[in-house]
Write a protein that holds these residues in place. Structure first.
Motif, PDB file in Angstrom:
ATOM      1  N   THR A  24       0.814  -1.225   0.004  1.00 20.63           N
ATOM      2  CA  THR A  24      -0.064  -0.003  -0.024  1.00 20.63           C
ATOM      3  C   THR A  24       1.025   1.331  -0.256  1.00 20.63           C
ATOM      4  OG1 THR A  24      -0.089   0.108   2.502  1.00 20.63           O
ATOM      5  CG2 THR A  24      -1.866  -1.318   1.289  1.00 20.63           C
ATOM      6  N   VAL A  25       0.398   2.393  -0.804  1.00 17.82           N
ATOM      7  CA  VAL A  25       1.457   3.415  -0.644  1.00 17.82           C
ATOM      8  C   VAL A  25       0.425   4.595  -0.033  1.00 17.82           C
ATOM      9  CG1 VAL A  25       2.222   5.122  -2.396  1.00 17.82           C
ATOM     10  CG2 VAL A  25       2.506   2.746  -2.900  1.00 17.82           C
ATOM     11  N   THR A  26       0.875   5.053   0.914  1.00 16.07           N
ATOM     12  CA  THR A  26       0.366   6.358   1.715  1.00 16.07           C
ATOM     13  C   THR A  26       0.762   7.589   1.010  1.00 16.07           C
ATOM     14  OG1 THR A  26       0.516   5.062   3.649  1.00 16.07           O
ATOM     15  CG2 THR A  26       0.083   7.423   3.750  1.00 16.07           C
ATOM     16  N   THR A  27      -0.196   8.366   0.715  1.00 16.43           N
ATOM     17  CA  THR A  27       0.227   9.757   0.320  1.00 16.43           C
ATOM     18  C   THR A  27       0.770  10.685   1.295  1.00 16.43           C
ATOM     19  OG1 THR A  27      -1.633   9.440  -1.552  1.00 16.43           O
ATOM     20  CG2 THR A  27      -0.943  11.743  -1.143  1.00 16.43           C
ATOM     21  N   VAL A  28       1.847  11.163   1.221  1.00 15.63           N
ATOM     22  CA  VAL A  28       2.286  11.984   2.242  1.00 15.63           C
ATOM     23  C   VAL A  28       2.149  13.560   1.868  1.00 15.63           C
ATOM     24  CG1 VAL A  28       4.220  12.590   3.363  1.00 15.63           C
ATOM     25  CG2 VAL A  28       4.126  10.188   3.227  1.00 15.63           C
ATOM     26  N   VAL A  29       1.598  14.347   2.586  1.00 13.91           N
ATOM     27  CA  VAL A  29       1.354  15.793   2.547  1.00 13.91           C
ATOM     28  C   VAL A  29       1.945  16.475   3.756  1.00 13.91           C
ATOM     29  CG1 VAL A  29      -0.737  15.075   0.854  1.00 13.91           C
ATOM     30  CG2 VAL A  29      -1.112  15.475   3.202  1.00 13.91           C
ATOM     31  N   LEU A  31      -5.027  20.994   3.910  1.00 11.12           N
ATOM     32  CA  LEU A  31      -6.482  20.871   4.080  1.00 11.12           C
ATOM     33  C   LEU A  31      -7.457  19.859   3.332  1.00 11.12           C
ATOM     34  CD1 LEU A  31      -7.154  24.687   4.764  1.00 11.12           C
ATOM     35  CD2 LEU A  31      -6.799  22.900   6.492  1.00 11.12           C
ATOM     36  N   ASP A  32      -7.028  19.823   2.084  1.00 10.01           N
ATOM     37  CA  ASP A  32      -7.397  18.901   1.179  1.00 10.01           C
ATOM     38  C   ASP A  32      -6.537  17.900   0.828  1.00 10.01           C
ATOM     39  OD1 ASP A  32      -9.385  17.837  -0.375  1.00 10.01           O
ATOM     40  OD2 ASP A  32      -8.909  19.115  -2.069  1.00 10.01           O
ATOM     41  N   TYR A  33      -7.041  16.490   1.312  1.00 13.33           N
ATOM     42  CA  TYR A  33      -6.115  15.577   1.054  1.00 13.33           C
ATOM     43  C   TYR A  33      -6.857  14.233   0.806  1.00 13.33           C
ATOM     44  CZ  TYR A  33      -6.812  15.435   6.108  1.00 13.33           C
ATOM     45  OH  TYR A  33      -7.351  15.259   7.489  1.00 13.33           O
ATOM     46  N   PRO A  34      -6.360  13.170   0.337  1.00 16.71           N
ATOM     47  CA  PRO A  34      -7.233  11.798   0.019  1.00 16.71           C
ATOM     48  C   PRO A  34      -7.363  11.176   1.441  1.00 16.71           C
ATOM     49  CG  PRO A  34      -4.831  11.630  -0.765  1.00 16.71           C
ATOM     50  CD  PRO A  34      -4.906  13.194  -0.388  1.00 16.71           C
ATOM     51  N   ASN A  35      -8.381  10.247   1.413  1.00 16.87           N
ATOM     52  CA  ASN A  35      -8.444   9.528   2.448  1.00 16.87           C
ATOM     53  C   ASN A  35      -7.222   8.684   2.727  1.00 16.87           C
ATOM     54  OD1 ASN A  35      -9.989   8.213   4.881  1.00 16.87           O
ATOM     55  ND2 ASN A  35     -10.797   6.729   3.393  1.00 16.87           N
ATOM     56  N   GLY A  36      -6.779   8.278   3.910  1.00 22.96           N
ATOM     57  CA  GLY A  36      -5.714   7.535   4.209  1.00 22.96           C
ATOM     58  C   GLY A  36      -4.151   8.305   3.895  1.00 22.96           C
ATOM     59  N   ALA A  37      -4.432   9.641   3.847  1.00 21.64           N
ATOM     60  CA  ALA A  37      -3.074  10.185   4.036  1.00 21.64           C
ATOM     61  C   ALA A  37      -2.226  10.375   5.016  1.00 21.64           C
ATOM     62  CB  ALA A  37      -3.278  11.666   3.202  1.00 21.64           C
ATOM     63  N   TYR A  38      -1.138  10.865   5.007  1.00 23.16           N
ATOM     64  CA  TYR A  38      -0.227  11.000   5.954  1.00 23.16           C
ATOM     65  C   TYR A  38       0.242  12.373   6.030  1.00 23.16           C
ATOM     66  CZ  TYR A  38       4.120  10.663   8.905  1.00 23.16           C
ATOM     67  OH  TYR A  38       4.966  10.867  10.056  1.00 23.16           O
ATOM     68  N   LEU A  39      -0.213  13.183   7.207  1.00 24.47           N
ATOM     69  CA  LEU A  39      -0.117  14.465   7.319  1.00 24.47           C
ATOM     70  C   LEU A  39       1.138  14.618   8.074  1.00 24.47           C
ATOM     71  CD1 LEU A  39      -3.386  14.268   6.830  1.00 24.47           C
ATOM     72  CD2 LEU A  39      -3.207  16.776   7.780  1.00 24.47           C
ATOM     73  N   LYS A  40       2.263  15.001   7.513  1.00 20.94           N
ATOM     74  CA  LYS A  40       3.794  14.940   7.999  1.00 20.94           C
ATOM     75  C   LYS A  40       4.156  16.175   8.410  1.00 20.94           C
ATOM     76  CE  LYS A  40       7.973  12.602   7.478  1.00 20.94           C
ATOM     77  NZ  LYS A  40       8.065  11.963   8.608  1.00 20.94           N
ATOM     78  N   ASP A  41       4.975  16.444   9.448  1.00 19.09           N
ATOM     79  CA  ASP A  41       5.660  17.475   9.721  1.00 19.09           C
ATOM     80  C   ASP A  41       6.811  17.735   8.697  1.00 19.09           C
ATOM     81  OD1 ASP A  41       6.527  20.167  11.045  1.00 19.09           O
ATOM     82  OD2 ASP A  41       7.418  19.072  12.619  1.00 19.09           O
ATOM     83  N   LEU A  42       6.537  18.176   7.609  1.00 15.89           N
ATOM     84  CA  LEU A  42       7.677  17.941   6.590  1.00 15.89           C
ATOM     85  C   LEU A  42       8.380  19.451   6.760  1.00 15.89           C
ATOM     86  CD1 LEU A  42       5.847  16.907   3.389  1.00 15.89           C
ATOM     87  CD2 LEU A  42       7.659  15.725   4.692  1.00 15.89           C
ATOM     88  N   ASP A  43       7.932  20.300   7.480  1.00  9.98           N
ATOM     89  CA  ASP A  43       8.242  21.765   7.753  1.00  9.98           C
ATOM     90  C   ASP A  43       9.228  21.880   9.031  1.00  9.98           C
ATOM     91  OD1 ASP A  43       7.563  22.795   5.244  1.00  9.98           O
ATOM     92  OD2 ASP A  43       5.493  23.246   6.036  1.00  9.98           O
ATOM     93  N   ASN A  44       9.292  20.696   9.695  1.00  5.06           N
ATOM     94  CA  ASN A  44       9.968  20.792  11.025  1.00  5.06           C
ATOM     95  C   ASN A  44       9.687  21.709  11.965  1.00  5.06           C
ATOM     96  OD1 ASN A  44      11.573  18.454  10.289  1.00  5.06           O
ATOM     97  ND2 ASN A  44      12.885  19.474   9.321  1.00  5.06           N
ATOM     98  N   GLU A  45       8.503  21.793  12.121  1.00  7.33           N
ATOM     99  CA  GLU A  45       7.753  22.828  13.133  1.00  7.33           C
ATOM    100  C   GLU A  45       7.712  22.033  14.576  1.00  7.33           C
ATOM    101  OE1 GLU A  45       4.513  25.634  11.728  1.00  7.33           O
ATOM    102  OE2 GLU A  45       3.848  23.667  10.572  1.00  7.33           O
ATOM    103  N   ARG A  99     -13.545   7.511   7.328  1.00  7.13           N
ATOM    104  CA  ARG A  99     -12.377   8.344   6.743  1.00  7.13           C
ATOM    105  C   ARG A  99     -11.337   8.346   7.859  1.00  7.13           C
ATOM    106  NH1 ARG A  99     -10.912  11.817   3.150  1.00  7.13           N
ATOM    107  NH2 ARG A  99      -9.829  13.518   3.602  1.00  7.13           N
ATOM    108  N   TYR A 100     -10.038   8.125   7.170  1.00  9.59           N
ATOM    109  CA  TYR A 100      -9.062   7.965   8.289  1.00  9.59           C
ATOM    110  C   TYR A 100      -7.774   8.823   7.777  1.00  9.59           C
ATOM    111  CZ  TYR A 100      -6.854   4.391   5.170  1.00  9.59           C
ATOM    112  OH  TYR A 100      -6.579   3.725   4.092  1.00  9.59           O
ATOM    113  N   GLU A 101      -7.066   8.758   8.470  1.00  9.09           N
ATOM    114  CA  GLU A 101      -5.674   9.594   8.154  1.00  9.09           C
ATOM    115  C   GLU A 101      -4.424   9.314   9.282  1.00  9.09           C
ATOM    116  OE1 GLU A 101      -7.078  13.592   8.733  1.00  9.09           O
ATOM    117  OE2 GLU A 101      -6.532  14.015  10.702  1.00  9.09           O
ATOM    118  N   PHE A 102      -3.412   9.473   8.631  1.00  4.53           N
ATOM    119  CA  PHE A 102      -2.280   9.277   9.736  1.00  4.53           C
ATOM    120  C   PHE A 102      -1.483  10.548   9.824  1.00  4.53           C
ATOM    121  CE2 PHE A 102      -2.524   5.487   7.386  1.00  4.53           C
ATOM    122  CZ  PHE A 102      -2.614   4.424   8.443  1.00  4.53           C
ATOM    123  N   LYS A 103      -1.268  10.977  10.995  1.00  2.00           N
ATOM    124  CA  LYS A 103      -0.946  12.434  11.109  1.00  2.00           C
ATOM    125  C   LYS A 103       0.188  12.441  12.418  1.00  2.00           C
ATOM    126  CE  LYS A 103      -3.469  16.881  11.921  1.00  2.00           C
ATOM    127  NZ  LYS A 103      -4.714  17.291  12.382  1.00  2.00           N
TER     128      LYS A 103
END
Length: 180
Positions: free
Chosen positions: A7-12, A17-31, A66-70
């Motif tokens: 399975t491929v998880t979409t990393v955003v 704010l707008d992302y597909p179901n099952g996406a991974y909302l990752k702290d890419l900006d190192n906040e 609906r689900y997400e990884f965060k």
């Protein structure tokens, strides 16, 4: 016969704010790294020790399916009475995400907004507070804007007549926290 499933998880980015179901909302900006660790401050003759940790790729589901990884910052609290040197509140031993009573909600500019969600023995009481980052001193943050959250008891009767009667161990005053 050999079968493989991948399975491929979409990393955003975390703030998407707008992302597909099952996406991974990752702290890419190192906040988040700045806020992590142990911070201490004193007020009203009490020492408040906050410890913030990061849970990466935490699964969140909603009843609609609906689900997400965060990535989520959560916190622990320990309060020591400085007059007696006795610990009067200690939630610092937690290791599982669901046990944490402080949850990071949103970072806006230099401010990180948190929610506090107490346990059943304190009638599931809730509160909000804000932490403010200062660029001129990376080892201090301001704790401010304590306010009670909505009050309703979910799990049976509450022995307290009023929300203000329920023990609240968060500081109710603004105070400076120092990185430990």
């Amino acid at each position: 016969m050999n079968v493989q499933c991948q399975t491929v998880t979409t990393v955003v980015p975390y703030r998407t704010l707008d992302y597909p179901n099952g996406a991974y909302l990752k702290d890419l900006d190192n906040e988040f790294p700045f806020w992590l660790g142990t911070w201490e401050g004193t007020a009203d003759n009490k020492k408040y020790t906050f410890t913030f940790v990061l849970f990466q790729k935490h699964l969140r589901t909603v009843p609609s399916g609906r689900y997400e990884f965060k990535d989520k910052v959560v916190g622990k609290l320990k309060v020591t009475d400085l007059a007696t040197n006795q610990v009067i509140y200690d939630e610092s031993s937690f290791a599982n995400f669901d046990d944490y009573i402080i949850k990071g909600n949103v970072i806006y500019g230099r401010e990180f907004y948190f929610g506090f969600y107490d346990k059943e023995n304190h009638c599931n009481n809730s509160a909000d507070f804000t932490l403010v980052r200062y660029d001129n001193n990376p080892n201090q943050i301001l704790y401010k804007n304590f306010s009670y959250g909505e009050y309703f008891t979910l799990d049976g009767p509450c022995p307290y007549n009023d929300q203000l009667d329920i023990p609240m161990f968060l500081p109710k005053v603004d105070l400076m926290l120092t990185r430990q």
